[in-house]
Design an enzyme around this catalytic site. Structure first.
Site, PDB file in Angstrom:
ATOM      1  N   ASN A   9      -9.146  -1.138  -7.108  1.00  0.00           N
ATOM      2  CA  ASN A   9      -9.325  -2.465  -6.396  1.00  0.00           C
ATOM      3  C   ASN A   9      -8.909  -2.335  -4.977  1.00  0.00           C
ATOM      4  O   ASN A   9      -7.929  -2.138  -4.646  1.00  0.00           O
ATOM      5  CB  ASN A   9      -8.612  -3.544  -7.006  1.00  0.00           C
ATOM      6  CG  ASN A   9      -8.666  -4.785  -6.116  1.00  0.00           C
ATOM      7  OD1 ASN A   9      -9.560  -4.983  -5.406  1.00  0.00           O
ATOM      8  ND2 ASN A   9      -7.815  -5.760  -6.877  1.00  0.00           N
ATOM      9  N   LYS A  11      -9.205  -4.440  -2.542  1.00  0.00           N
ATOM     10  CA  LYS A  11      -8.679  -5.553  -1.924  1.00  0.00           C
ATOM     11  C   LYS A  11      -9.197  -5.423  -0.454  1.00  0.00           C
ATOM     12  O   LYS A  11     -10.648  -5.046  -0.452  1.00  0.00           O
ATOM     13  CB  LYS A  11      -7.306  -5.508  -1.888  1.00  0.00           C
ATOM     14  CG  LYS A  11      -6.559  -5.341  -3.258  1.00  0.00           C
ATOM     15  CD  LYS A  11      -5.237  -5.639  -3.378  1.00  0.00           C
ATOM     16  CE  LYS A  11      -4.812  -5.372  -4.763  1.00  0.00           C
ATOM     17  NZ  LYS A  11      -3.304  -5.645  -4.792  1.00  0.00           N
ATOM     18  N   HIS A  94      -8.079 -12.378 -10.399  1.00  0.00           N
ATOM     19  CA  HIS A  94      -6.858 -11.667  -9.825  1.00  0.00           C
ATOM     20  C   HIS A  94      -5.987 -12.676  -9.340  1.00  0.00           C
ATOM     21  O   HIS A  94      -6.062 -13.766  -8.792  1.00  0.00           O
ATOM     22  CB  HIS A  94      -7.400 -10.694  -8.795  1.00  0.00           C
ATOM     23  CG  HIS A  94      -6.425  -9.582  -8.283  1.00  0.00           C
ATOM     24  ND1 HIS A  94      -5.382  -9.925  -7.529  1.00  0.00           N
ATOM     25  CD2 HIS A  94      -6.421  -8.458  -8.575  1.00  0.00           C
ATOM     26  CE1 HIS A  94      -4.850  -8.885  -7.472  1.00  0.00           C
ATOM     27  NE2 HIS A  94      -5.222  -7.829  -8.192  1.00  0.00           N
ATOM     28  N   GLU A  96      -4.153 -12.681  -6.763  1.00  0.00           N
ATOM     29  CA  GLU A  96      -4.238 -13.127  -5.407  1.00  0.00           C
ATOM     30  C   GLU A  96      -5.006 -14.214  -5.335  1.00  0.00           C
ATOM     31  O   GLU A  96      -5.077 -14.930  -4.497  1.00  0.00           O
ATOM     32  CB  GLU A  96      -4.552 -11.878  -4.616  1.00  0.00           C
ATOM     33  CG  GLU A  96      -3.183 -10.755  -4.454  1.00  0.00           C
ATOM     34  CD  GLU A  96      -3.619  -9.409  -4.310  1.00  0.00           C
ATOM     35  OE1 GLU A  96      -4.752  -9.251  -3.934  1.00  0.00           O
ATOM     36  OE2 GLU A  96      -2.650  -8.304  -4.521  1.00  0.00           O
ATOM     37  N   GLU A 166      -1.669  -7.587 -15.367  1.00  0.00           N
ATOM     38  CA  GLU A 166      -1.263  -7.308 -13.952  1.00  0.00           C
ATOM     39  C   GLU A 166      -0.088  -8.139 -13.817  1.00  0.00           C
ATOM     40  O   GLU A 166      -0.053  -9.368 -13.306  1.00  0.00           O
ATOM     41  CB  GLU A 166      -2.200  -7.484 -12.912  1.00  0.00           C
ATOM     42  CG  GLU A 166      -3.065  -6.413 -12.770  1.00  0.00           C
ATOM     43  CD  GLU A 166      -4.160  -6.365 -11.509  1.00  0.00           C
ATOM     44  OE1 GLU A 166      -3.981  -5.144 -11.198  1.00  0.00           O
ATOM     45  OE2 GLU A 166      -4.209  -7.301 -10.784  1.00  0.00           O
ATOM     46  N   GLY A 172       1.952  -4.493  -5.786  1.00  0.00           N
ATOM     47  CA  GLY A 172       2.348  -4.078  -4.404  1.00  0.00           C
ATOM     48  C   GLY A 172       3.630  -4.272  -4.110  1.00  0.00           C
ATOM     49  O   GLY A 172       4.090  -4.052  -2.926  1.00  0.00           O
ATOM     50  N   SER A 207       1.329  -1.621  -9.187  1.00  0.00           N
ATOM     51  CA  SER A 207       2.014  -0.438  -8.615  1.00  0.00           C
ATOM     52  C   SER A 207       1.840   0.953  -9.470  1.00  0.00           C
ATOM     53  O   SER A 207       2.681   1.790  -9.544  1.00  0.00           O
ATOM     54  CB  SER A 207       3.618  -0.715  -8.369  1.00  0.00           C
ATOM     55  OG  SER A 207       3.870  -1.560  -7.487  1.00  0.00           O
ATOM     56  N   GLY A 228      -4.338  -0.611  -6.959  1.00  0.00           N
ATOM     57  CA  GLY A 228      -4.649  -1.284  -5.683  1.00  0.00           C
ATOM     58  C   GLY A 228      -4.316  -0.220  -4.646  1.00  0.00           C
ATOM     59  O   GLY A 228      -5.082   0.736  -4.602  1.00  0.00           O
ATOM     60  N   GLY A 229      -3.207  -0.248  -4.163  1.00  0.00           N
ATOM     61  CA  GLY A 229      -2.825   0.723  -3.133  1.00  0.00           C
ATOM     62  C   GLY A 229      -3.045   2.164  -3.344  1.00  0.00           C
ATOM     63  O   GLY A 229      -3.792   2.601  -2.325  1.00  0.00           O
TER      64      GLY A 229
HETATM   65  P1  13P Z   1      -1.048  -2.300  -6.543  1.00  0.00           P
HETATM   66  O1  13P Z   1      -1.416  -0.922  -7.267  1.00  0.00           O
HETATM   67  O2  13P Z   1      -1.041  -2.068  -4.854  1.00  0.00           O
HETATM   68  O3  13P Z   1       0.310  -2.766  -6.867  1.00  0.00           O
HETATM   69  O4  13P Z   1      -1.990  -3.498  -6.817  1.00  0.00           O
HETATM   70  C1  13P Z   1      -2.407  -3.692  -8.182  1.00  0.00           C
HETATM   71  C2  13P Z   1      -3.563  -4.782  -8.167  1.00  0.00           C
HETATM   72  O5  13P Z   1      -3.474  -5.789  -7.699  1.00  0.00           O
HETATM   73  C3  13P Z   1      -4.790  -4.169  -8.410  1.00  0.00           C
HETATM   74  O6  13P Z   1      -5.815  -5.273  -8.790  1.00  0.00           O
END
Ligand code: 13P
Length: 245
Positions: A9, A11, A94, A96, A166, A172, A207, A228-229
């Site tokens: 993802n 983002k 999600h 967010e 999640e 994050g 993470s 994510g990251g």
């Molecule tokens: P991170 O891997 O950056 O923690 O993000 C997870 C996420 O929200 C994937 O959708």
């Protein structure tokens, strides 16, 4: 047997140049036959670019879709537009989006249904906040998030969906749920899915890094990851994909 799935993802990150560099560098590593399915979800504006660059090596998904089919919804992207580009997945719910765009369980259920109606496979995100975990509300929160979708789309619809657990406090932050904490919730999610549960892939997100992916994937109900990251660094994402094989 459930095929492992790793989804990046991105983002709100990327540019034409950065996307092409990231994908090229990942695809160079990810050649040949693999047991794990890999998908990336770029910002909507880059879906067409990424679809073209990815070829057969990767599946593509959107990070969100509108609940509406078409019409006067300025700024929105419909599920059928995403399907029009031959994308396979759409993330819905999600945390967010739930937090910054006030998406309720009911709206997420509408988006889930819209994605399926357009022929996409929804990746339904669920997860608790730290406050909810500390108040021992984790399983209740997850049950409610799932129930809204099951009430709207029906239990059978879950067989054509992916669920991503999640925990909000792990996104994050560098804090990951322990494999045991994640397994507990994944097992619970599968139970909630009843007879359909065995067929549904349940991903962990929060993470995920090369250093912790292996021990998470070793758990019986963790079928892959929503990353994510670490999905923005080709070598890290590659290592996570390899750990899922
Ligand atoms: P991170 O891997 O950056 O923690 O993000 C997870 C996420 O929200 C994937 O959708």
């Amino acid at each position: 047997m459930r095929q492992a799935l790793v989804v990046g993802n991105w983002k709100m990150n990327g540019s034409l140049a950065a996307n092409s560099q990231l994908l090229e560098s990942f695809l160079e590593r990810w050649q040949g036959e693999h047991q794990v399915e890999v998908a990336v979800c770029p910002p909507a504006i880059y879906l067409a670019q990424v679809k073209q660059l990815a070829g057969d090596g990767l599946q593509i998904g959107a990070q969100d879709v509108s609940q509406a089919e078409s019409g006067a919804y300025t700024g929105e992207v419909s599920a059928s537009m995403v399907a029009d580009l031959d994308c396979r997945y759409a993330i819905v719910g999600h945390s967010e989006r739930r937090e910054y765009h006030s998406e309720t369980n009911e709206l997420v259920a509408e988006k889930f249904a819209a994605a399926q109606q357009a022929g996409l496979v929804p990746i339904l995100c669920v997860g608790e906040t730290l406050e909810q975990r500390n108040a021992s509300e984790t399983l209740d929160v997850i049950a409610e998030q799932l129930k809204a979708v099951i009430d709207r789309a029906g239990l059978q619809a879950m067989t054509d969906a992916v669920v991503a657990y999640e925990p909000v406090w792990a996104i994050g932050t560098g804090l990951t749920a322990t494999p045991e904490q994640a397994q507990e919730v994944h097992g619970f999610i599968r139970e909630q899915l009843g007879d359909t549960g065995d067929a549904v892939r349940i991903l962990y997100g929060g993470s995920v890094k090369p250093a912790n992916a292996g021990e998470l994937f070793a758990k019986p109900d963790i079928d892959g990851a929503l990353v994510g990251g670490a999905s923005l660094a080709s070598e890290d994402f590659y290592q996570i994909c390899l750990a899922a094989e």
